[in-house]
Design a protein around this motif. Structure first.
Motif, PDB file in Angstrom:
ATOM      1  N   ARG A  85      44.067  36.301  57.472  1.00  0.00           N
ATOM      2  CA  ARG A  85      44.891  35.947  56.003  1.00  0.00           C
ATOM      3  C   ARG A  85      44.860  34.475  55.414  1.00  0.00           C
ATOM      4  NH1 ARG A  85      47.130  30.939  55.983  1.00  0.00           N
ATOM      5  NH2 ARG A  85      45.323  29.986  57.599  1.00  0.00           N
ATOM      6  N   GLU A  86      44.055  34.204  55.629  1.00  0.00           N
ATOM      7  CA  GLU A  86      43.300  32.632  54.577  1.00  0.00           C
ATOM      8  C   GLU A  86      42.606  33.654  53.870  1.00  0.00           C
ATOM      9  OE1 GLU A  86      41.592  28.976  56.017  1.00  0.00           O
ATOM     10  OE2 GLU A  86      40.962  30.324  57.030  1.00  0.00           O
ATOM     11  N   THR A  87      41.769  34.422  53.635  1.00  0.00           N
ATOM     12  CA  THR A  87      41.679  35.211  52.593  1.00  0.00           C
ATOM     13  C   THR A  87      42.606  35.456  51.855  1.00  0.00           C
ATOM     14  OG1 THR A  87      39.270  35.907  53.771  1.00  0.00           O
ATOM     15  CG2 THR A  87      39.960  37.092  51.904  1.00  0.00           C
ATOM     16  N   THR A  88      43.474  37.012  52.075  1.00  0.00           N
ATOM     17  CA  THR A  88      44.881  37.398  51.932  1.00  0.00           C
ATOM     18  C   THR A  88      45.181  36.515  50.563  1.00  0.00           C
ATOM     19  OG1 THR A  88      45.060  38.978  53.653  1.00  0.00           O
ATOM     20  CG2 THR A  88      46.669  39.192  51.453  1.00  0.00           C
ATOM     21  N   VAL A  89      46.023  35.064  51.002  1.00  0.00           N
ATOM     22  CA  VAL A  89      46.368  34.434  50.533  1.00  0.00           C
ATOM     23  C   VAL A  89      45.308  33.749  49.240  1.00  0.00           C
ATOM     24  CG1 VAL A  89      47.655  31.697  50.755  1.00  0.00           C
ATOM     25  CG2 VAL A  89      47.708  33.794  52.185  1.00  0.00           C
TER      26      VAL A  89
ATOM     27  N   THR B 122      35.780  38.670  48.286  1.00  0.00           N
ATOM     28  CA  THR B 122      37.228  39.198  48.507  1.00  0.00           C
ATOM     29  C   THR B 122      37.941  38.328  47.633  1.00  0.00           C
ATOM     30  OG1 THR B 122      36.751  40.188  50.563  1.00  0.00           O
ATOM     31  CG2 THR B 122      38.940  40.445  49.869  1.00  0.00           C
ATOM     32  N   GLY B 123      37.824  37.846  48.038  1.00  0.00           N
ATOM     33  CA  GLY B 123      39.234  37.036  46.773  1.00  0.00           C
ATOM     34  C   GLY B 123      38.708  37.582  44.979  1.00  0.00           C
TER      35      GLY B 123
ATOM     36  N   LEU C 187      32.649  43.539  55.101  1.00  0.00           N
ATOM     37  CA  LEU C 187      33.233  43.161  53.799  1.00  0.00           C
ATOM     38  C   LEU C 187      33.549  44.151  53.629  1.00  0.00           C
ATOM     39  CD1 LEU C 187      32.723  41.896  51.365  1.00  0.00           C
ATOM     40  CD2 LEU C 187      30.828  43.318  50.222  1.00  0.00           C
ATOM     41  N   ALA C 188      33.315  45.666  53.421  1.00  0.00           N
ATOM     42  CA  ALA C 188      34.917  46.651  53.207  1.00  0.00           C
ATOM     43  C   ALA C 188      36.185  46.361  54.106  1.00  0.00           C
ATOM     44  CB  ALA C 188      33.601  47.466  53.583  1.00  0.00           C
ATOM     45  N   LYS C 189      36.225  46.287  55.319  1.00  0.00           N
ATOM     46  CA  LYS C 189      36.930  46.050  56.280  1.00  0.00           C
ATOM     47  C   LYS C 189      37.777  44.574  54.996  1.00  0.00           C
ATOM     48  CE  LYS C 189      35.586  47.953  59.916  1.00  0.00           C
ATOM     49  NZ  LYS C 189      35.096  47.795  61.649  1.00  0.00           N
ATOM     50  N   CYS C 190      37.020  43.571  54.779  1.00  0.00           N
ATOM     51  CA  CYS C 190      38.484  42.344  54.390  1.00  0.00           C
ATOM     52  C   CYS C 190      38.895  42.763  52.986  1.00  0.00           C
ATOM     53  CB  CYS C 190      36.886  41.527  54.466  1.00  0.00           C
ATOM     54  SG  CYS C 190      37.957  39.845  53.218  1.00  0.00           S
ATOM     55  N   LEU C 191      37.888  43.578  52.243  1.00  0.00           N
ATOM     56  CA  LEU C 191      38.057  43.559  50.986  1.00  0.00           C
ATOM     57  C   LEU C 191      39.190  44.616  51.060  1.00  0.00           C
ATOM     58  CD1 LEU C 191      34.787  44.507  48.974  1.00  0.00           C
ATOM     59  CD2 LEU C 191      36.800  42.542  48.491  1.00  0.00           C
ATOM     60  N   VAL C 192      39.327  45.986  51.854  1.00  0.00           N
ATOM     61  CA  VAL C 192      40.764  46.494  52.499  1.00  0.00           C
ATOM     62  C   VAL C 192      42.100  45.772  52.679  1.00  0.00           C
ATOM     63  CG1 VAL C 192      41.423  48.411  53.760  1.00  0.00           C
ATOM     64  CG2 VAL C 192      39.246  48.394  52.308  1.00  0.00           C
ATOM     65  N   ALA C 193      41.690  45.007  53.778  1.00  0.00           N
ATOM     66  CA  ALA C 193      42.483  44.061  53.974  1.00  0.00           C
ATOM     67  C   ALA C 193      43.207  43.370  53.146  1.00  0.00           C
ATOM     68  CB  ALA C 193      42.615  43.682  55.212  1.00  0.00           C
ATOM     69  N   ALA C 194      42.567  42.815  52.162  1.00  0.00           N
ATOM     70  CA  ALA C 194      42.516  41.773  51.109  1.00  0.00           C
ATOM     71  C   ALA C 194      44.170  42.499  50.491  1.00  0.00           C
ATOM     72  CB  ALA C 194      41.618  40.923  50.307  1.00  0.00           C
ATOM     73  N   GLY C 195      43.364  44.013  49.698  1.00  0.00           N
ATOM     74  CA  GLY C 195      44.071  44.628  48.576  1.00  0.00           C
ATOM     75  C   GLY C 195      44.914  45.213  49.322  1.00  0.00           C
ATOM     76  N   ILE C 196      45.239  45.430  50.602  1.00  0.00           N
ATOM     77  CA  ILE C 196      46.172  45.687  51.205  1.00  0.00           C
ATOM     78  C   ILE C 196      47.254  45.013  50.904  1.00  0.00           C
ATOM     79  CG2 ILE C 196      47.752  47.192  53.089  1.00  0.00           C
ATOM     80  CD1 ILE C 196      45.808  48.663  53.077  1.00  0.00           C
TER      81      ILE C 196
END
Length: 444
Positions: A57-61, A186-187, A224-233
């Motif tokens: 959540r923090e990463t996406t925000v 990711t950010g 890292l791939a999962k974090c990037l995908v989650a942030a993109g989505i």
């Protein structure tokens, strides 16, 4: 007045930041009346994040706040669903963007690719393209839209108005040893892609000895791939990632002009098989995201095979400042490197024994190319676009003793230390290795 020290203390103690706290901190980085974060506080927060981590959540925000710190590009309504992009975490000999962007354009996509320069041991797409005389990477939004309208793809640098918070954060990360953090990586990546106003994104997360240290093995690269995908989505982008192997250089060329020439050869349908395979895998996944059921991988191979992708590449060169005669000669030449800058010397190194090549050390190849002048040891260093390595074998090749395995393009002396590093880069065995696909995993 915002209590920035309290936010730093909260993250330092391993607590999660609230959405509005993250937005407040990012907004405080920007010039103007709301600027309230000085360089020392930024460094402290980055180190707190690096040590205590952020959750999804923090990463996406964080990513969304970085995107919203500047301009978010928008496009004509009729392009809806067709604006796409690709990003790689960086590898050795990774010239995929130069082939994939025009191939996607030839398939009817719009590709506003905002790319970067070399970082550490990895090459930069902009550096490679600037080895073509006249190529302009500094485009306005209006110029980008015009190129997309007429060509379908553009490869340019980050404008001053795109994600300015990321620029300030990245400069501080570079000098505070906080580059290799999954949330911060990711950010930085996704905020710029989201600012492009794209509908879909394919991520190429490199894994292995020639990749980032945080991606040295499949499990870490997958994180890292999962974090990037989650942030993109999380930011409304249809996102998929492939984890791909980067123990050996991709293709046969390492170095700016050499990689451009190899990209043209690939677009002429004469390039190395592993490069076209990765281009097809990534492009196919991306096309399948936005136009399912049409066999995206086959479509990518088709536009390369029949020359439509090469035509788009030539049109992109023209649209970004390259003289039309030069662009035509480069794209039609049987030896594209002859139309670009070339090094003063070419030195071939020999195989010490006969057998099969079981390893080509990507990291060593990258470091030698950098030390020849083809990469930046320090920020702002002038690049020599002509130098680099031309691999004459690949993993799995059968070789004879005394056979040349690499051609070094260099200006000045090829030092004994560089020769030694290269000698240690090739491993030959009597047993033929199994050559596997470079695609290791798909996320999700």
């Amino acid at each position: 007045m915002t209590d920035i020290p309290r936010l730093i203390e909260k993250k330092r103690d391993g607590k999660c930041l609230e959405d509005d706290e993250i937005r407040t901190f990012i907004n405080g980085l920007l010039p103007g009346p709301n600027k309230c974060v000085d360089d020392g506080q930024l460094g402290a927060m980055l180190m707190a994040i690096y040590l205590k981590k952020m959750n999804d959540r923090e990463t996406t925000v964080l990513t969304k706040a970085m995107r919203d710190s500047g301009e978010v590009l928008s496009w004509p309504q009729e392009w809806k669903g067709k604006v796409v992009d690709k990003h790689s975490t960086g590898g050795v000999g990774d010239k995929v963007s130069l082939v994939l962007a025009p191939a996607l354009a030839a398939c009817g996509m719009k590709v506003p690719m905002i790319s970067g320069r070399g970082l550490g041991h990895t090459g930069g797409t902009l550096d490679k393209l600037e080895s073509v005389p006249g190529y302009n990477v500094s485009l306005s939004k209006e110029q980008i839209e015009s190129a997309l309208h007429h060509v379908g793809c553009v490869i340019a640098g980050q404008t001053a108005n795109i994600a300015p918070a990321d620029k300030r954060m990245y400069a501080c990360r570079d000098v505070t040893a906080t580059v290799d953090d999954i949330s911060l990586v990711t950010g930085s990546i996704i905020c710029k892609k989201a600012a492009e106003g794209i509908d879909a994104l394919i991520m190429d997360v490199k894994c292995g000895e020639g990749a980032w240290p945080i991606c040295s093995n499949v499990e870490d690269a997958s994180k890292l791939a999962k974090c990037l995908v989650a942030a993109g989505i999380g930011l409304g982008i249809n996102t998929v990632a492939l984890v791909t192997q980067m123990d050996a250089p991709l293709g046969r060329a390492v170095g700016n002009a050499l990689e451009v020439a190899e990209s043209v050869r690939c677009l002429q349908n004469k390039g190395p098989a592993d490069l076209l395979d990765i281009v097809s895998e990534l492009g196919g996944e991306l096309l399948d995201l936005v136009q399912p059921g049409q066999d995206g991988k086959a479509r990518i191979k088709s536009v390369v095979r029949d020359g439509r992708a090469l035509k788009k590449f030539q049109e992109m060169l023209n649209a970004q400042g390259v003289d039309s005669q030069l662009a035509q000669k480069l794209c039609s030449s049987v030896n594209p490197l002859s139309e670009l800058c070339q090094a003063e010397h070419k030195t071939e190194l020999k195989c010490p024994t006969k057998g099969y090549v079981i390893k080509l050390d990507a990291m060593n190849c990258a470091l030698v190319t950098r030390d020849l002048g083809g990469g930046r040891m320090v920020a702002g260093q002038q690049l020599n676009h002509a130098v680099g390595l031309e691999l004459l074998v690949e993993v799995g090749s059968e070789v004879e003793q005394g056979q040349s395995w690499v051609r070094v393009h260099h200006d000045g002396e090829l030092t004994a230390q560089l020769r030694k590093t290269l000698d240690n880069s090739v491993t030959i065995s009597s047993t033929k290795p199994e050559v596997k696909s470079r695609v290791l995993r798909k996320i999700p």
